[in-house]
Motif scaffolding. Sequence first.
Motif, PDB file in Angstrom:
ATOM      1  N   ALA A  74       0.847  -1.191   0.000  1.00  0.00           N
ATOM      2  CA  ALA A  74       0.000   0.000   0.000  1.00  0.00           C
ATOM      3  C   ALA A  74       0.879   1.237   0.000  1.00  0.00           C
ATOM      4  O   ALA A  74       1.992   1.230   0.532  1.00  0.00           O
ATOM      5  CB  ALA A  74      -0.918   0.001   1.219  1.00  0.00           C
ATOM      6  N   MET A  75       0.381   2.303  -0.638  1.00  0.00           N
ATOM      7  CA  MET A  75       1.085   3.588  -0.702  1.00  0.00           C
ATOM      8  C   MET A  75       0.061   4.682  -0.399  1.00  0.00           C
ATOM      9  O   MET A  75      -0.959   4.766  -1.066  1.00  0.00           O
ATOM     10  CB  MET A  75       1.661   3.759  -2.111  1.00  0.00           C
ATOM     11  N   GLY A  76       0.317   5.474   0.629  1.00  0.00           N
ATOM     12  CA  GLY A  76      -0.644   6.503   1.024  1.00  0.00           C
ATOM     13  C   GLY A  76      -0.434   7.818   0.284  1.00  0.00           C
ATOM     14  O   GLY A  76       0.623   8.043  -0.314  1.00  0.00           O
ATOM     15  N   ASP A  77      -1.439   8.683   0.336  1.00  0.00           N
ATOM     16  CA  ASP A  77      -1.342   9.950  -0.398  1.00  0.00           C
ATOM     17  C   ASP A  77      -0.706  11.081   0.428  1.00  0.00           C
ATOM     18  O   ASP A  77      -0.254  12.069  -0.148  1.00  0.00           O
ATOM     19  CB  ASP A  77      -2.720  10.410  -0.903  1.00  0.00           C
ATOM     20  N   VAL A  78      -0.633  10.935   1.746  1.00  0.00           N
ATOM     21  CA  VAL A  78      -0.234  12.084   2.572  1.00  0.00           C
ATOM     22  C   VAL A  78       1.289  12.283   2.571  1.00  0.00           C
ATOM     23  O   VAL A  78       1.788  13.348   2.207  1.00  0.00           O
ATOM     24  CB  VAL A  78      -0.776  11.940   4.008  1.00  0.00           C
ATOM     25  N   VAL A  79       2.028  11.249   2.955  1.00  0.00           N
ATOM     26  CA  VAL A  79       3.489  11.342   2.961  1.00  0.00           C
ATOM     27  C   VAL A  79       3.998  11.588   1.536  1.00  0.00           C
ATOM     28  O   VAL A  79       4.888  12.409   1.308  1.00  0.00           O
ATOM     29  CB  VAL A  79       4.124  10.068   3.559  1.00  0.00           C
ATOM     30  N   LEU A  80       3.398  10.883   0.580  1.00  0.00           N
ATOM     31  CA  LEU A  80       3.783  11.064  -0.821  1.00  0.00           C
ATOM     32  C   LEU A  80       3.667  12.540  -1.230  1.00  0.00           C
ATOM     33  O   LEU A  80       4.595  13.105  -1.818  1.00  0.00           O
ATOM     34  CB  LEU A  80       2.884  10.194  -1.701  1.00  0.00           C
ATOM     35  N   GLY A  81       2.533  13.155  -0.883  1.00  0.00           N
ATOM     36  CA  GLY A  81       2.336  14.566  -1.225  1.00  0.00           C
ATOM     37  C   GLY A  81       3.366  15.462  -0.547  1.00  0.00           C
ATOM     38  O   GLY A  81       3.879  16.406  -1.154  1.00  0.00           O
ATOM     39  N   ASP A  82       3.686  15.146   0.715  1.00  0.00           N
ATOM     40  CA  ASP A  82       4.707  15.935   1.431  1.00  0.00           C
ATOM     41  C   ASP A  82       6.061  15.838   0.722  1.00  0.00           C
ATOM     42  O   ASP A  82       6.770  16.831   0.572  1.00  0.00           O
ATOM     43  CB  ASP A  82       4.858  15.437   2.877  1.00  0.00           C
ATOM     44  N   LEU A  83       6.417  14.615   0.290  1.00  0.00           N
ATOM     45  CA  LEU A  83       7.719  14.445  -0.362  1.00  0.00           C
ATOM     46  C   LEU A  83       7.744  15.116  -1.741  1.00  0.00           C
ATOM     47  O   LEU A  83       8.774  15.670  -2.148  1.00  0.00           O
ATOM     48  CB  LEU A  83       8.082  12.952  -0.479  1.00  0.00           C
ATOM     49  N   VAL A  84       6.624  15.078  -2.461  1.00  0.00           N
ATOM     50  CA  VAL A  84       6.544  15.789  -3.747  1.00  0.00           C
ATOM     51  C   VAL A  84       6.873  17.266  -3.515  1.00  0.00           C
ATOM     52  O   VAL A  84       7.675  17.857  -4.243  1.00  0.00           O
ATOM     53  CB  VAL A  84       5.142  15.632  -4.387  1.00  0.00           C
ATOM     54  N   ASP A  85       6.285  17.844  -2.474  1.00  0.00           N
ATOM     55  CA  ASP A  85       6.510  19.269  -2.202  1.00  0.00           C
ATOM     56  C   ASP A  85       7.970  19.586  -1.891  1.00  0.00           C
ATOM     57  O   ASP A  85       8.446  20.683  -2.154  1.00  0.00           O
ATOM     58  CB  ASP A  85       5.639  19.732  -1.024  1.00  0.00           C
ATOM     59  N   GLU A  86       8.677  18.631  -1.338  1.00  0.00           N
ATOM     60  CA  GLU A  86      10.068  18.867  -0.927  1.00  0.00           C
ATOM     61  C   GLU A  86      11.081  18.501  -2.011  1.00  0.00           C
ATOM     62  O   GLU A  86      12.280  18.643  -1.798  1.00  0.00           O
ATOM     63  CB  GLU A  86      10.382  18.044   0.327  1.00  0.00           C
ATOM     64  N   THR A  87      10.617  17.974  -3.127  1.00  0.00           N
ATOM     65  CA  THR A  87      11.525  17.501  -4.167  1.00  0.00           C
ATOM     66  C   THR A  87      11.314  18.351  -5.416  1.00  0.00           C
ATOM     67  O   THR A  87      10.212  18.374  -5.977  1.00  0.00           O
ATOM     68  CB  THR A  87      11.242  16.012  -4.474  1.00  0.00           C
ATOM     69  N   ALA A  88      12.378  19.035  -5.856  1.00  0.00           N
ATOM     70  CA  ALA A  88      12.222  20.043  -6.916  1.00  0.00           C
ATOM     71  C   ALA A  88      11.594  19.464  -8.182  1.00  0.00           C
ATOM     72  O   ALA A  88      10.599  19.994  -8.687  1.00  0.00           O
ATOM     73  CB  ALA A  88      13.578  20.671  -7.226  1.00  0.00           C
ATOM     74  N   ALA A  89      12.149  18.362  -8.691  1.00  0.00           N
ATOM     75  CA  ALA A  89      11.662  17.836  -9.963  1.00  0.00           C
ATOM     76  C   ALA A  89      10.210  17.382  -9.832  1.00  0.00           C
ATOM     77  O   ALA A  89       9.381  17.616 -10.719  1.00  0.00           O
ATOM     78  CB  ALA A  89      12.544  16.666 -10.416  1.00  0.00           C
ATOM     79  N   ALA A  90       9.899  16.743  -8.700  1.00  0.00           N
ATOM     80  CA  ALA A  90       8.543  16.228  -8.511  1.00  0.00           C
ATOM     81  C   ALA A  90       7.541  17.368  -8.367  1.00  0.00           C
ATOM     82  O   ALA A  90       6.434  17.305  -8.905  1.00  0.00           O
ATOM     83  CB  ALA A  90       8.490  15.309  -7.284  1.00  0.00           C
ATOM     84  N   SER A  91       7.923  18.427  -7.675  1.00  0.00           N
ATOM     85  CA  SER A  91       6.946  19.502  -7.496  1.00  0.00           C
ATOM     86  C   SER A  91       6.806  20.318  -8.778  1.00  0.00           C
ATOM     87  O   SER A  91       5.722  20.838  -9.067  1.00  0.00           O
ATOM     88  CB  SER A  91       7.280  20.377  -6.288  1.00  0.00           C
ATOM     89  N   ALA A  92       7.869  20.406  -9.587  1.00  0.00           N
ATOM     90  CA  ALA A  92       7.737  21.073 -10.888  1.00  0.00           C
ATOM     91  C   ALA A  92       6.787  20.278 -11.789  1.00  0.00           C
ATOM     92  O   ALA A  92       5.955  20.848 -12.502  1.00  0.00           O
ATOM     93  CB  ALA A  92       9.103  21.203 -11.557  1.00  0.00           C
ATOM     94  N   GLN A  93       6.904  18.969 -11.746  1.00  0.00           N
ATOM     95  CA  GLN A  93       6.016  18.124 -12.547  1.00  0.00           C
ATOM     96  C   GLN A  93       4.563  18.290 -12.107  1.00  0.00           C
ATOM     97  O   GLN A  93       3.648  18.383 -12.927  1.00  0.00           O
ATOM     98  CB  GLN A  93       6.461  16.660 -12.418  1.00  0.00           C
ATOM     99  N   LEU A  94       4.366  18.326 -10.801  1.00  0.00           N
ATOM    100  CA  LEU A  94       3.012  18.551 -10.260  1.00  0.00           C
ATOM    101  C   LEU A  94       2.467  19.897 -10.734  1.00  0.00           C
ATOM    102  O   LEU A  94       1.337  19.993 -11.226  1.00  0.00           O
ATOM    103  CB  LEU A  94       3.040  18.514  -8.726  1.00  0.00           C
TER     104      LEU A  94
END
Lengths: 429, 429
Positions: free
Chosen positions: A293-313
């Motif tokens: 299982a993979m949750g949406d909360v921690v994943l979203g937090d890490l997206v925000d802290e990771t430049a490439a991932a947050s640019a993609q978002l």
Amino acid sequence: MQALPGFRDFLPEACARRNYIFATWREVMRRYGFLEWDGPVLEPTELYRKKSGNEIVGQLFNFTDKGDRAVAMRPELTPTLARVIAANERQFKKPIKWFSIPQCFRYEKQQRGRLREHFQLNCDLIGEAGVEADIELIALCIDLLRAFGFARDDIVVRISDREFWTEFLEARDVPPEQWPQMLQAIDKSEREPRERTAENLGRIADAVFQTFAEGGTSARLQSLMQGLAARGLKEFATIDLKIVRGLAYYTGVVFEAFDRKGKFRALAGGGRYDNLIGQLSDGAASLPAVGFAMGDVVLGDLVDETAAASAQLAAALQTSPADIFVIIAKEDRRTDALRVVQELREAGWGADYPLVAAKVGRQFQTAQQLGARAALVFGDEWPQVAVKNLENGQQQLVPKEDILAHLAGLPILSPRARRSQVERPLEES
Amino acid sequence: MQALPGFRDFLPEACARRNYIFATWREVMRRYGFLEWDGPVLEPTELYRKKSGNEIVGQLFNFTDKGDRAVAMRPELTPTLARVIAANERQFKKPIKWFSIPQCFRYEKQQRGRLREHFQLNCDLIGEAGVEADIELIALCIDLLRAFGFARDDIVVRISDREFWTEFLEARDVPPEQWPQMLQAIDKSEREPRERTAENLGRIADAVFQTFAEGGTSARLQSLMQGLAARGLKEFATIDLKIVRGLAYYTGVVFEAFDRKGKFRALAGGGRYDNLIGQLSDGAASLPAVGFAMGDVVLGDLVDETAAASAQLAAALQTSPADIFVIIAKEDRRTDALRVVQELREAGWGADYPLVAAKVGRQFQTAQQLGARAALVFGDEWPQVAVKNLENGQQQLVPKEDILAHLAGLPILSPRARRSQVERPLEES
């Protein structure tokens, strides 16, 4: 009035983020050939008690319904999966590859990355006992994270093997009734002082610490890493016997995904559970299985802290609520304008217009605020319409019957092209 | 063990149907420029009591949580909308155009088309009091149904006006405290014997029946029909003053969508509720609003009974879990095969392969069962791979490094083209 503690409101921007996460998950699941399913939000409390014992009830949103049934809002999906598989497995070819994105609920203390509800991608591969299935699931877990723009420097999947430890305990004559507490002590060793772990482990403490120090492994873990290497995913994973996972029902390979910096809770976790479906279904279906299982909360937090991932978002969320804004310069053209609005929408364009009379300048402002790419001005020129490309300011008079064709030819995006562009971040990930 | 009565399991086919309904709804909402939002599944019971009085509690899945809060699983989304709007409306330009697809819960007797949970599209336009907003919402309701393949012979939206009736009652000196029961009697008149309605209406019964017989209308309803006519949607709607809707909070235009044959319950219903947001937010935000809801259960039943709509559904569900199946003819080619599986998935193809060794014929069978369009055979020809087009049987040897390019050139669908095809029913609807 406010939302209950631990529950989220999803205003449009938060909802778009949530939909982006779901769409990214679904796209990878499609590539891996998993089918989506879902179960009820409410289930008999007994279903969860049967899997996790009485302790779980203290963490549930559970109650007695108006028909006197003991019911609970689902804290997880696996018991429902076992119920549904036991009832229906005969109609599906094995292996069964299913995923779901349930919202799950737990009454617990709120902490960073842990609310009282979250959405959780569940992936399960049922009916195949071999290590190839374990590899497939771990590769899937890695590719799900990569699809958000995470690289090998951002994330790592730590992989372990319950059987390594049960064989280890057996070889040291630890009686099977003590295994659960030993496995728990190993699981907690990273989060507790060494003395505490040593105390919990008793006479086998030294042997366990030595295994940690040596970076122990097993033949199965080796072939697992080879399978990941064949896919070019080896650098996203590491063997780490300190991972055991708290839940009692795992029988083989277990794994957890983390951010490399170790700043957050686990992004995902799972493993092999070959006996659980049989137990939960009272033997109605006895099938080996592996899942995570993979949750949406921690994943979203890490997206925000990771430049490439947050640019993609950010790129994925850059969609405007309107492609085309219809400007009604003269109110006696409203009926004509509405007919064109209807035609635009039927052709797939996102089209909007002012519900009440407003000055033309004000309407152009609204068009810009909505991010429209073109404006159609209905005024004195009727039955011609001024089509203004809001991206380069160019304007042209177009006869009413040519509007759709003219828009299709403009260097603004067509409905289909526009949708493809929104999806590109997923495809190129 | 079974699911609770009134709750559905969504096996993959049912889940695909559900996703088709959601995707169709979302596509139309995008064209109309509405933004998606969502609220919590669980809310304070007081939120619903405040809107609907104590009677509602008897129909709720409500309980006391472990923090001693009286909570309820949402029976509808409007109270949450009022709460969220009151707290956040200042940051949004008016009119606010929002939609949501919540799952809602009611503890009620199960009947055809009514379970204890259902998904419900909610559409609300907030901050605009004029009839243009009513027209926009009714046009939206019609276009949502048309997107499923329903024609004017399949569905009808019956439109009425609460103000017509309140003016009617006022003109006949009915005291305002009696209005709710009068409106309810009018609302029920279609489902009850005429004598019963006459009894409920008392001295105004004859005047009401005469209005029904004359097909009464109002200036507002006339301009509403003109607005629908301008969009070419007039034949999907009819003025029908027998529609009142049971809920007390409607203040103006009300409407319900039905199948033409009158076989099912309402497909959708809504209307203008100019005072509700102010009431629910204790005046924190006082905004006129118009909205409606459309459930997934009756809609799905009508799709099944309507040839064009069910053909469109079937076409949308004709997606296979794999585009390409990788056949491992020699087990010592498994590692090479897995690398290619990974490459295919990274390029956006849905790719699958046998987890364990199996005879080549059996693998081809699996490929066909999964609906794959091409098979890649990894065997003695390595480093060449046999690529078989499963749609026309043609086969060709391709060097491993050319596989992706070769597949892109085959007359089978590319990942992007494939997705577009799946979506076409929505775009052309």
